[in-house]
Design an enzyme around this catalytic site. Structure first.
Site, short mmCIF file in Angstrom:
data_model
loop_
_atom_site.label_atom_id
_atom_site.label_comp_id
_atom_site.label_asym_id
_atom_site.label_seq_id
_atom_site.Cartn_x
_atom_site.Cartn_y
_atom_site.Cartn_z
N CYS A 132 -1.35 8.86 3.71
CA CYS A 132 -1.33 8.42 2.32
C CYS A 132 -2.65 8.75 1.63
O CYS A 132 -2.70 8.91 0.41
CB CYS A 132 -1.03 6.94 2.23
SG CYS A 132 -2.07 5.91 3.27
N GLU A 162 0.89 -1.17 0.00
CA GLU A 162 0.00 0.00 0.00
C GLU A 162 0.91 1.21 0.00
O GLU A 162 1.72 1.40 0.91
CB GLU A 162 -0.91 -0.02 1.23
CG GLU A 162 -2.05 1.00 1.16
CD GLU A 162 -1.71 2.31 1.84
OE1 GLU A 162 -1.49 3.29 1.10
OE2 GLU A 162 -1.66 2.37 3.07
#
Length: 577
Positions: free
Chosen positions: A361, A327
């Site tokens: 993120c 990720e």
């Protein structure tokens, strides 16, 4: 006759046109509704008692027995993590006293890739893994549930370390501990269900077919500094619950938080040989990834690092093919059209772009605003950003804490200067005490002419703004797709057709409509991207745990022991009487 009337308060709203128009529409909708007092007053079939009844009491009587309490929001077998009432001045006072006791714990010693330590750790983990896998899903789940309870009960110590080492504000520290607890309880429930016993498969009579899940071996978990507890424990708990031994490599900026988490897991029953902390910089992570006995890698961090890990895993011909769960970052966009509510979009943009110092993120990087409302919305966002307080994360009044370290701040500032050199308008806001020492920066808003002006992700409190024409909405989404990132996307619109068009066209992992685009909840909004933003499966989702496992199918010819009892029983049942 008016002397007998009770006192009546008459009020008239005052304000600007754009404010009062929305107010007028709301009043018209309320008064025109069948349930409104005005409508019911002229209904001759309604008794006076029904008209003057308390709607809150009626609502409570209808729903109190069916709505779950917060603790049981996810059902009786997965308790919701405990929160804190941060709106309470008493609670904030306790936090202030708590965080004034700065955490003082030694930093774990960094590993030396050249010393042979990593070989020894991998060997130890590989030898311990079979017994850990043999425990079964239920016993491993019970251990991790115990760890989740212990984390919740001992969260004050984690709050202090999160503030001191990672620069987490009070809000962010509370949210992070809750997410870590949620990860462990969510994956524990899955492990108990899917890893305890084989799953019988449908098939013909005369044989049995079972599918079972098992640990792969030794998993390397490499976690980032921006969620040093939640992502760290999310990766580690998933790998452990699937039956793997784990070498956990935290970010070099936040090893103390990882050490505290590993100590907690050891204290609640996870064997030290099964879970080992491996601190250090990037060379340590590279040595772990390149070790031939590693059975899988889970990574959260930068896209460039993920690409290097992928190449390293694919380039070794003398090792098994192992899974890589990544990720990474995103060039995350929020699209606001002319129907978007200005106040709501302002709140959502501020939270998504600037809180946590933009170091998520999932954070908003580019706000795309329809031309007709761009000036109004930007004025509102600038006004709200001006009120943000940048400061010491130990102070409960702080909205935005520090950047993680000076090199990261230097990269943000270099990006801002580059945008200035391209002729972009740059706005700066927020309240910062200039005498405060450390890597602090105010929120910035930068107006773009094109998405092509961006080079990679700016990981900080910087919101870029791009105006667009409503007729070119499809082209805008296509240009977002061409960035090749696909982590989060926000849509602010009250036109369903437009929302559906964006959802259908966008290649993005998590899409949020008319809300902020950060803070995915475990088991509710499974989180992860596509393209340059990750491999999947999504963390906190139903498919994540299985990626850490191998599958084994067992087929047994049950007639080999003499006849098909099941078939004979069926014939006996069907025979005529």
């Amino acid at each position: 006759m008016f002397d007998d009337f009770p006192p009546v308060r008459v009020y008239a709203p005052a304000g600007l046109y754009e404010d009062l128009l929305a107010y007028l529409v709301r009043r018209l909708l309320e008064n025109g509704a069948n349930s409104s007092f005005v409508n019911r007053l002229y209904d001759e079939e309604l008794a006076p008692e029904a008209i003057v009844s308390d709607p809150i009491e009626i609502s409570l009587a209808r729903t109190s027995s069916t709505l779950p309490t917060p603790e049981l929001l996810y059902g009786p077998d997965r308790p919701n993590s405990a929160g804190c009432d941060l709106a309470s001045q008493t609670a904030l006072g306790r936090f202030s006293a708590l965080l004034s006791e700065r955490a003082d714990m030694p930093e774990p010693q960094a590993a030396d890739p050249a010393s042979g330590e990593i070989d020894a750790w991998v060997k130890t983990a590989a030898e311990a893994q079979p017994a850990w896998n043999a425990l079964g899903g239920r016993r491993r789940a019970n251990l991790l549930r115990t760890a989740a309870d212990a984390l919740e009960q001992g969260r004050n110590e984690f709050f202090r370390v999160l503030a001191g080492e990672a620069g987490k504000t009070v809000d962010d520290a509370v949210a992070e501990v809750r997410e870590a607890v949620d990860f462990m309880r969510y994956y524990a429930r899955q492990a108990e269900r899917d890893f305890e016993s084989p799953m019988a498969q449908d098939g013909p009579t005369g044989e049995s077919n079972d599918l079972s899940l098992h640990g792969r071996g030794v998993f390397v978990c490499i976690s980032p500094w921006n969620f040093p507890l939640a992502i760290f424990l999310g990766q580690v708990s998933a790998a452990l619950l699937a039956g793997n031994a784990v070498l956990a490599k935290p970010a070099e900026q936040t090893p103390r938080i990882a050490k505290l988490a590993v100590d907690l897991l050891h204290s609640t029953g996870v064997p030290a040989d099964v879970l080992q902390l491996v601190a250090g910089a990037g060379d340590v992570g590279a040595a772990l990834v390149n070790h031939p006995r590693i059975a899988g890698v889970a990574f959260t961090g930068g896209t460039d690092t993920a690409a290097r890990i992928q190449s390293a895993l694919a380039g070794k011909s003398n090792r098994p093919i192992v899974p890589f769960i990544a990720e990474t970052g995103g060039q995350n966009v929020m699209v606001a059209d002319s129907s978007a509510l200005i106040e709501q979009t302002t709140d959502d943009a501020i939270r998504s772009a600037f809180l946590s110092a933009g170091q998520r993120c999932s954070a908003l990087r580019v706000l795309c605003v329809q031309d007709e409302v761009a000036d109004t919305l930007l004025e509102s966002i600038r006004g709200a950003a001006t009120e943000l307080t940048i400061g010491d994360p130990h102070d409960p009044s702080t909205d935005i804490g520090p950047i993680i370290d000076q090199p990261s701040l230097d990269r943000i500032q270099a990006h801002i200067e580059r945008m200035r050199s391209l002729g972009c308008e740059v706005w700066t806001g927020g309240r910062l005490n200039e005498s405060l020492e450390g890597p602090y920066i105010r929120p910035h808003i930068i107006e773009l002419e094109s998405l092509a002006q961006l080079e990679g992700e700016c990981f900080g409190p910087v919101m870029h703004v791009l105006r667009f024409d409503a007729a070119d909405l499809a082209g805008l989404v296509d240009s977002i797709n061409r960035l090749e990132f696909g982590l989060t996307l926000g849509v602010q619109s009250r036109i369903d057709a437009r929302v559906n068009e964006v959802i259908a066209r966008a290649r993005v992992g998590n899409i949020y409509v008319n809300r902020d685009m950060v803070g995915a909840v475990v088991g509710v909004q499974p989180f992860g991207g596509m393209g340059l933003s990750g491999t999947g499966p999504k963390a906190g989702g139903p498919h994540y745990l299985h990626r850490f496992a191998v599958e084994k199918t067992i087929t047994i010819n049950t007639t080999a022991k003499g006849g098909n009892v099941e078939l004979l029983r069926s014939v006996a049942i069907d025979a005529p009487t």
